[in-house]
Motif scaffolding. Sequence first.
Motif, PDB file in Angstrom:
ATOM      1  N   THR A  74       0.828  -1.207   0.000  1.00  0.00           N
ATOM      2  CA  THR A  74       0.000   0.000   0.000  1.00  0.00           C
ATOM      3  C   THR A  74       0.859   1.252   0.000  1.00  0.00           C
ATOM      4  N   THR A  77       2.362   1.688  -3.379  1.00  0.00           N
ATOM      5  CA  THR A  77       1.361   2.170  -4.332  1.00  0.00           C
ATOM      6  C   THR A  77       1.133   3.666  -4.185  1.00  0.00           C
ATOM      7  N   LEU A  78       0.947   4.107  -2.935  1.00  0.00           N
ATOM      8  CA  LEU A  78       0.725   5.536  -2.708  1.00  0.00           C
ATOM      9  C   LEU A  78       1.962   6.350  -3.065  1.00  0.00           C
ATOM     10  N   THR A 122      -7.795  10.409  -0.928  1.00  0.00           N
ATOM     11  CA  THR A 122      -8.843   9.435  -1.251  1.00  0.00           C
ATOM     12  C   THR A 122      -8.390   8.019  -0.936  1.00  0.00           C
ATOM     13  N   ALA A 123      -7.146   7.687  -1.293  1.00  0.00           N
ATOM     14  CA  ALA A 123      -6.639   6.339  -1.025  1.00  0.00           C
ATOM     15  C   ALA A 123      -6.537   6.067   0.474  1.00  0.00           C
ATOM     16  N   ARG A 127      -8.819   3.347   2.553  1.00  0.00           N
ATOM     17  CA  ARG A 127      -8.189   2.290   3.350  1.00  0.00           C
ATOM     18  C   ARG A 127      -8.742   2.267   4.769  1.00  0.00           C
ATOM     19  N   ALA A 184     -13.806   8.304  -1.667  1.00  0.00           N
ATOM     20  CA  ALA A 184     -13.227   7.247  -0.836  1.00  0.00           C
ATOM     21  C   ALA A 184     -14.279   6.229  -0.416  1.00  0.00           C
ATOM     22  N   SER A 188     -13.754   2.276  -1.437  1.00  0.00           N
ATOM     23  CA  SER A 188     -13.269   1.414  -0.351  1.00  0.00           C
ATOM     24  C   SER A 188     -13.441  -0.079  -0.633  1.00  0.00           C
ATOM     25  N   TYR A 191     -10.421  -2.477  -1.895  1.00  0.00           N
ATOM     26  CA  TYR A 191      -9.391  -3.081  -1.061  1.00  0.00           C
ATOM     27  C   TYR A 191      -9.659  -4.556  -0.784  1.00  0.00           C
ATOM     28  N   LEU A 198      -3.815  -4.090  -6.966  1.00  0.00           N
ATOM     29  CA  LEU A 198      -3.985  -2.644  -6.784  1.00  0.00           C
ATOM     30  C   LEU A 198      -2.698  -1.891  -7.103  1.00  0.00           C
ATOM     31  N   ALA A 202      -2.358   0.804 -10.107  1.00  0.00           N
ATOM     32  CA  ALA A 202      -1.937   2.182  -9.846  1.00  0.00           C
ATOM     33  C   ALA A 202      -0.743   2.566 -10.713  1.00  0.00           C
ATOM     34  N   ILE A 309      -9.287   8.074 -11.518  1.00  0.00           N
ATOM     35  CA  ILE A 309     -10.030   7.093 -10.720  1.00  0.00           C
ATOM     36  C   ILE A 309     -10.757   6.106 -11.626  1.00  0.00           C
TER      37      ILE A 309
END
Length: 328
Positions: A74, A77-78, A122-123, A127, A184, A188, A191, A198, A202, A309
């Motif tokens: 995660t 990814t971010l 948003t991510a 989460r 978000a 959600s 996930y 994911l 991304a 998105i």
Amino acid sequence: MLRLGLGSSTRPLFSGFARPATRQFSSLRPQSRILDAVKQRTAAIKKNGLFSRSYMQEPNVIRQQASTPSWQRTALTLGGLAGTAVVVNGFLNRETRDGYTAGEQALLHETFKYTAGGLVLTALAARQMFRSGVAFRLMTANPWVVLGVGLVGGIGTMMGTIYTSPDKPIQKHLFWLAFNACQAVTLSPLYFFAPAILGRAALYTCMSVGALSYVGATAKSDQYLYLGGPLLAGLFVVAGASLAPMILPMGMRSLAISESISLYGGLAVFSGFVLYDVQKILQHARIAEQRGVRGDAIAESLSLELDMINIFIRIVQILAMQGGGNRK
């Protein structure tokens, strides 16, 4: 004679009762010894603390092994999402680039900053909502209620962000945060997919949007602004294909065709919207310079954020179908 008769008649009677009792009592002795040995062994194990090590520490190790890769993926990814936005921002708007006025360059800088910030918020919010159980409640709720609330909340906060003047920064930023929160909520449930899917989605989204943004920003003319009408028509077709299974009774072949239009057609439509929105930002920057007003970077970032998105969602679905729908 009477004594002998009584003695002979009673001897077998007492002997018959005595022998089984003796055999039964003697058979219990080994069991009692086994039970004593088991109790002693159990007491020794408890004294040495073997139970505490085997039943308390191993689950912690298992939980740590299961949770650490998820957080790492995660975070990667971010980080990749934010890093790509920064790289694209610096590449498109570097100081040595010719052809951009000061207003165009400033608006592009701020637009990409708000786009990256909105996607990160948003991510993170999605989460947190997934961990708190919001995603599960959305999956079990009525799809029409979820769709209606999502559309009303998303469109309402988006219109509030667009039509709020930049001279009211607090109110405008509150609408912007509410818009990201609505996105978000609807994102959600993603996930539930594996973090590897994911992360790949991304990465592919950032690469495609970065390339399309570069093409749109370096075009010699505003040729992609003429795609607004066809893209809007394609958007209605994609929306109809997405809602058709919820409204009309469809067979397997019709359902497959509708899903293909929604996935691949939507991917093409929103990729075209990236080209259109980038050139629209440059056009709005030139208009703001001519009128002597300040450009609205927050409002401009909403369109790019929605494009990314929607592209991300479709890439996730495509990767999930190719990988057999791997989920957590």
